[in-house]
Design a protein around this motif. Structure first.
Motif, PDB file in Angstrom:
ATOM      1  N   GLY A  21      25.161  -4.497  29.663  1.00 34.39           N
ATOM      2  CA  GLY A  21      23.881  -4.498  28.967  1.00 34.39           C
ATOM      3  C   GLY A  21      23.484  -5.852  28.452  1.00 34.39           C
ATOM      4  N   LEU A  22      24.322  -6.877  28.659  1.00 36.09           N
ATOM      5  CA  LEU A  22      23.945  -8.225  28.253  1.00 36.09           C
ATOM      6  C   LEU A  22      22.824  -8.788  29.113  1.00 36.09           C
ATOM      7  N   ASN A  23      22.662  -8.256  30.305  1.00 40.00           N
ATOM      8  CA  ASN A  23      21.556  -8.664  31.166  1.00 40.00           C
ATOM      9  C   ASN A  23      20.324  -7.831  30.795  1.00 40.00           C
ATOM     10  N   PRO A  24      19.220  -8.475  30.408  1.00 40.38           N
ATOM     11  CA  PRO A  24      18.029  -7.718  29.991  1.00 40.38           C
ATOM     12  C   PRO A  24      17.390  -6.913  31.122  1.00 40.38           C
ATOM     13  N   ASN A  25      17.848  -7.139  32.344  1.00 40.61           N
ATOM     14  CA  ASN A  25      17.310  -6.364  33.469  1.00 40.61           C
ATOM     15  C   ASN A  25      17.940  -4.970  33.576  1.00 40.61           C
ATOM     16  N   ASN A  26      18.890  -4.668  32.736  1.00 42.69           N
ATOM     17  CA  ASN A  26      19.342  -3.276  32.601  1.00 42.69           C
ATOM     18  C   ASN A  26      18.257  -2.549  31.806  1.00 42.69           C
ATOM     19  N   ARG A  27      17.528  -1.677  32.492  1.00 37.48           N
ATOM     20  CA  ARG A  27      16.338  -1.083  31.876  1.00 37.48           C
ATOM     21  C   ARG A  27      16.306   0.440  32.042  1.00 37.48           C
ATOM     22  N   SER A  28      15.589   1.076  31.119  1.00 43.71           N
ATOM     23  CA  SER A  28      15.385   2.523  31.211  1.00 43.71           C
ATOM     24  C   SER A  28      14.225   2.914  30.311  1.00 43.71           C
ATOM     25  N   THR A  29      13.799   4.133  30.448  1.00 41.53           N
ATOM     26  CA  THR A  29      12.760   4.693  29.568  1.00 41.53           C
ATOM     27  C   THR A  29      13.405   5.574  28.509  1.00 41.53           C
ATOM     28  N   ALA A  30      12.646   5.840  27.457  1.00 44.47           N
ATOM     29  CA  ALA A  30      13.167   6.691  26.383  1.00 44.47           C
ATOM     30  C   ALA A  30      13.499   8.092  26.894  1.00 44.47           C
ATOM     31  N   THR A  31      12.657   8.632  27.763  1.00 47.02           N
ATOM     32  CA  THR A  31      12.918   9.986  28.261  1.00 47.02           C
ATOM     33  C   THR A  31      14.139  10.024  29.168  1.00 47.02           C
ATOM     34  N   ASP A  32      14.317   9.006  30.003  1.00 49.17           N
ATOM     35  CA  ASP A  32      15.531   8.941  30.815  1.00 49.17           C
ATOM     36  C   ASP A  32      16.771   8.861  29.933  1.00 49.17           C
ATOM     37  N   LEU A  33      16.681   8.118  28.855  1.00 53.82           N
ATOM     38  CA  LEU A  33      17.847   7.946  27.990  1.00 53.82           C
ATOM     39  C   LEU A  33      18.203   9.230  27.239  1.00 53.82           C
TER      40      LEU A  33
END
Length: 411
Positions: A202-214
């Motif tokens: 998760g140190l790479n900011p390109n690890n991404r998701s939406t609130a609903t996915d999370l």
């Protein structure tokens, strides 16, 4: 006999004949009337239906933060997922480690045990300096040090040590590219289509998701007994590492049982959280996430405000009580009986849930007390329940005297 005497006897003879035939007619009439009135079928009585009075509904009042993206769901309750903020994929920081743990366990499950031994290599040891240089959380890791898979997961998830998450991914998949390929397949299989990971920490900011996915990810984490037990641990001692304290400061407060913190300049303060509590005898699980907070202290306050609203949104609906009347039978011959619910219906609901009930009753002419005479179809949100309706008193047929004296009501 003289004609005069025959003439004087004729009126008496006529009267006797009239009387005889009148009596005969009366007897014949009685022979027909009485059997007809006593044996004629009586039209069954229909019930007067008692209308259902729906209980008051509770309005959901949630306090969302003004920043980032938030989602929260009461697991198992229809339409309970509520969101605030943007819906675009955002940097998720160390929440990424939950994906890493699930993907590794998908390949190398613990199944309640400790898993195989992992011996750290020079490449693993080098991760300490690599992640420390990025201002990432790290933990002591020596070349040749051996821990179980469970212990590595504990340090990676509880302390959020990046070098342990990286070493775990390398151990399971051999390289970051193989790890990313496995993650992509796993995310697709679990329909997390708006989530992307390019590395395990998760140190790479390109690890991404939406609130609903999370929120969906949080439910998957809780469903894994090994992960759910690890993220609920406040503190643990690991050989060669020492005491590891959980980075989630809300753990144990307001029934919070996890799941994972995240902090990154591009992501802000983030928290994937879950609570488990008893509400009116039901264990209720809530999963939520807040992304983009200023810092964890203020974000934790906002999470607590949100959870207070969520808890207040639960109520037990007493829709039907055993013995409630949903119809009344009143016969022409004076018998009254009620159609009563034979069981109670109570349901724990969340938010504004519509409650309806529709009785369906038979017509009756003769039924014993307790006999089923219909059903009550109850709908609490999407849940459907059918309750039998039964008589509180017997409905008997009319007696002979009533039949004889009420021909207009018999025929």
């Amino acid at each position: 006999m003289s004609a005069a005497r025959r003439a004087s006897h004729r009126p008496h003879y006529v009267r006797r004949r009239i009387g005889f035939f009148s009596l005969l007619a009366l007897l014949v009439a009685a022979g027909v009337y009485f059997p007809a009135t006593l044996l004629a079928p009586i039209a069954p009585a229909s019930a007067v239906v008692t209308s259902f009075k729906a209980p008051a509904e509770t309005k959901l009042d949630l306090t969302f933060p003004s920043y980032g993206a938030t989602a929260v769901e009461a697991v198992g309750f229809d339409d309970s997922l509520k969101t605030s903020g943007d819906s675009k994929p955002r940097s998720i920081a160390s929440i990424s480690k939950i994906v890493t743990a699930l993907v590794v366990l998908d390949k190398k499950p613990l199944n309640g045990g400790n898993g195989p031994k992992i011996t750290f290599t020079a490449a693993d040891h080098a991760l300490y300096a690599t992640y420390l240089a990025q201002d990432g959380e790290v933990a002591q890791m020596d070349i040749g040090q051996t821990l179980t898979e469970r212990q590595v997961l504990q340090v990676a998830l509880i302390k959020s040590a990046n070098n342990y998450a990286g070493a775990l991914a390398n151990w399971a998949f051999g390289s970051n590219s193989a790890y990313v390929t496995a993650v992509k397949s796993w995310l697709g299989a679990h329909h997390l289509d708006d989530t992307t990971l390019v590395e395990p920490t998760g140190l790479n900011p390109n690890n991404r998701s939406t609130a609903t996915d999370l929120v969906s990810l949080g439910k998957l984490a809780l469903a894994n007994k090994d992960i759910s037990s690890i993220v609920a641990t406040k503190s643990i001692s690991v050989p060669g590492v020492g005491t590891v304290d959980n980075s989630n400061k809300l753990l144990g407060i307001d029934d919070v049982v996890g799941i994972k913190t995240g902090t990154l300049d591009q992501a802000g303060a983030c928290l994937l959280f879950a609570t488990k509590e008893d509400i009116d005898g039901h264990e209720v699980t809530v999963v939520g996430v807040m992304l983009g907070g200023k810092d964890h202290d203020s974000l934790d306050v906002d999470v607590q405000k949100l959870l207070a609203g969520v808890k207040a949104g639960f109520q037990t609906i007493d829709a039907v009580a055993k013995g409630d009347v949903y119809g009344t039978y009143a016969t022409k011959w004076g018998v009254t009986a009620h159609a009563q619910a034979t069981e109670s219906v109570s349901e724990l609901v969340y938010g504004d849930v519509t409650v309806t009930a529709a009785p369906k009753l038979q017509s009756v002419s003769k039924k014993a007390a307790g006999a089923k005479v219909g059903t009550l179809r109850v709908a609490i949100g999407s849940k459907k329940i059918t309750v039998p309706l039964a008589l509180d008193h017997a409905v008997t047929e009319p007696g002979a005297w009533w039949r004889i004296t009420n021909p207009s009501l018999v025929f």
